[in-house]
Scaffold this active site. Structure first.
Site, PDB file in Angstrom:
ATOM      1  N   SER A   1      29.673  36.815  56.716  1.00  0.00           N
ATOM      2  CA  SER A   1      28.744  36.232  55.744  1.00  0.00           C
ATOM      3  C   SER A   1      28.408  34.815  56.207  1.00  0.00           C
ATOM      4  CB  SER A   1      29.404  36.199  54.368  1.00  0.00           C
ATOM      5  OG  SER A   1      30.558  35.391  54.448  1.00  0.00           O
TER       6      SER A   1
ATOM      7  N   LYS B   1      38.955  51.949  56.378  1.00  0.00           N
ATOM      8  CA  LYS B   1      39.221  50.740  57.167  1.00  0.00           C
ATOM      9  C   LYS B   1      40.362  49.977  56.510  1.00  0.00           C
ATOM     10  CE  LYS B   1      37.071  46.547  58.941  1.00  0.00           C
ATOM     11  NZ  LYS B   1      35.900  46.020  59.631  1.00  0.00           N
TER      12      LYS B   1
ATOM     13  N   GLU C   1      37.187  49.931  52.533  1.00  0.00           N
ATOM     14  CA  GLU C   1      38.134  48.971  53.115  1.00  0.00           C
ATOM     15  C   GLU C   1      39.016  48.343  52.044  1.00  0.00           C
ATOM     16  OE1 GLU C   1      36.286  45.790  55.363  1.00  0.00           O
ATOM     17  OE2 GLU C   1      38.205  44.980  55.986  1.00  0.00           O
TER      18      GLU C   1
ATOM     19  N   SER D   1      37.890  48.662  63.961  1.00  0.00           N
ATOM     20  CA  SER D   1      36.665  48.078  63.429  1.00  0.00           C
ATOM     21  C   SER D   1      36.954  46.591  63.341  1.00  0.00           C
ATOM     22  CB  SER D   1      36.347  48.670  62.053  1.00  0.00           C
ATOM     23  OG  SER D   1      35.232  48.006  61.478  1.00  0.00           O
TER      24      SER D   1
ATOM     25  N   GLY E   1      43.296  38.773  61.400  1.00  0.00           N
ATOM     26  CA  GLY E   1      43.995  37.556  61.791  1.00  0.00           C
ATOM     27  C   GLY E   1      45.124  37.769  62.791  1.00  0.00           C
TER      28      GLY E   1
ATOM     29  N   LYS F   1      27.085  45.598  55.871  1.00  0.00           N
ATOM     30  CA  LYS F   1      28.028  45.193  54.813  1.00  0.00           C
ATOM     31  C   LYS F   1      27.231  45.113  53.519  1.00  0.00           C
ATOM     32  CE  LYS F   1      30.089  40.744  53.540  1.00  0.00           C
ATOM     33  NZ  LYS F   1      31.471  40.818  53.949  1.00  0.00           N
TER      34      LYS F   1
HETATM   35  P1  13P Z   1      38.637  41.210  61.135  1.00  0.00           P
HETATM   36  O1  13P Z   1      38.909  42.250  62.186  1.00  0.00           O
HETATM   37  O2  13P Z   1      38.342  39.845  61.697  1.00  0.00           O
HETATM   38  O3  13P Z   1      39.689  41.222  60.054  1.00  0.00           O
HETATM   39  O4  13P Z   1      37.274  41.601  60.437  1.00  0.00           O
HETATM   40  C1  13P Z   1      37.068  42.907  60.108  1.00  0.00           C
HETATM   41  C2  13P Z   1      36.311  42.994  58.852  1.00  0.00           C
HETATM   42  O5  13P Z   1      35.247  43.540  58.813  1.00  0.00           O
HETATM   43  C3  13P Z   1      36.941  42.462  57.633  1.00  0.00           C
HETATM   44  O6  13P Z   1      36.221  42.878  56.524  1.00  0.00           O
END
Ligand code: 13P
Length: 340
Positions: free
Chosen positions: A26, A219, A177, A289, A263, A97
């Site tokens: 974002s 995810k 997710e 992902s 992270g 997204k």
């Molecule tokens: P990260 O792999 O940096 O956690 O990002 C994946 C993601 O799309 C988080 O929503």
């Protein structure tokens, strides 16, 4: 809803050797990433950065889909080609997204509920015309004393399922997710229980809301001790716990599980995916992902300079190839040095 088309898209996204690039930061998140390399977050810089990634020749060998942000799905490259077309030309499926972020949950200190359902049907119809064939919605859960609460688990499960049903209605594969934060001082056992609860509630809501599980992707976080836990464990223990948790919660009809990196260092994210695939075969494809774990070295190599675009692309392709190898348990850390 055309289930054959949806399940075909879902399976293509987890085709052998391939995974997803999450490039859907974002406005606030991409600013943070750019701040870390001293680059101003302007619309042109954001476009140039994503154009660099999407034009890395050969990315389509390792990357099946890219999750875009609303601004990006509407942008064109410096020569006027829509960024979506650059992806399609490499055989990469554009995704989007669609949640509008995790917001404070009323009467639940420290917990969030993800928003974005209002007007979603209309937004999905537009995204489909712009080329999106899959979408992402992220719910977040903290682990701690009494957390996540049943209240938080339930409202997020309900919203994830409402989103997923609307996506399938629109011919778009929903990536669901439920992210149990890996930050914290919790143990791996606590992460296991929180992940199990979040997923069990979500799958129950998905079924209740008539979502076809062969037309979704999951995810999730990996099951591991919080980053500040005093009880760290090996990649093999993380792999075993994650698989054990998912065997208990994820129906075999789900075509694939595509992990977030959340992270972890880029090499840790690769090594742990590799360790899980070594324990296979599994009922579902186990893929990636990743946002940060695919982009961090590319961002550092690029530093906002046109002269570094080739170096940025090379860094991105290297991580994509390492994760591709981890899809079949063929990755070894030695491969990092030989490519350096
Ligand atoms: P990260 O792999 O940096 O956690 O990002 C994946 C993601 O799309 C988080 O929503």
């Amino acid at each position: 809803m055309d289930l054959i088309e949806l399940s075909g898209t879902a399976r293509a996204l987890v085709a052998p050797g391939k995974g997803i690039l999450a490039a859907d930061e974002s406005g606030g998140t991409i600013k943070k990433r750019f701040d870390s390399i001293g680059v101003e977050s302007t619309e042109t810089n954001r476009r140039d950065y994503r154009q660099m990634l999407f034009t890395a020749v050969g990315a389509g060998d390792y990357i099946s889909g890219v999750i875009l942000y609303d601004e990006t799905i509407r942008q064109s490259a410096s020569d006027g080609t829509p960024l979506v077309k650059l992806l399609q030309d490499q055989g990469i499926i554009p995704g989007i997204k669609v949640d509008t972020g995790a917001k404070a949950l009323a009467f639940a200190e420290g917990e969030t509920v993800t928003e974005g359902l209002d007007g979603l049907r209309e937004r999905l119809a537009e995204y489909h015309t712009l080329g999106a064939r899959f979408a992402k919605w992220r719910a977040t859960y903290s682990v701690g004393a009494g957390l996540p609460s049943d209240y938080c688990v339930d409202v997020n499960a309900h919203a994830l399922a409402r989103y997923a049903a609307l996506c399938q209605e629109a011919g778009i594969v929903p990536i669901v997710e439920p992210e149990v934060y890996m930050e914290g001082t919790h143990t791996i056992e606590e992460a296991f229980l929180a992940t199990e609860r979040a997923q069990t509630a979500m799958f129950s809501a998905l079924v209740q809301q008539r979502v076809e599980l062969e037309g979704i992707l999951l995810k999730p976080n990996m099951v591991l001790p919080g980053y500040d836990s005093t009880k760290q464990v090996s990649d093999e223990v993380i792999a075993e716990a994650t698989i054990r948790c998912f065997r208990a919660t994820v129906p075999a009809t789900v075509p694939g599980i595509v992990f977030l990196s959340g992270g972890q260092s880029d090499e840790q994210a690769t090594a742990r995916l590799n360790a899980m695939n070594k324990l296979g075969p599994h009922p579902w494809q186990l893929s990636f992902s990743y946002g940060r774990a695919l982009q961090a070295p590319a961002l550092k190599a690029w530093k906002g300079a046109a002269a570094n675009v080739d170096a940025g692309r090379a860094a991105f392709l290297h991580r994509a190839r390492m994760n591709s190898l981890a899809r079949s348990g063929e990755y070894t850390p030695a491969m990092e040095k030989s490519a350096a």
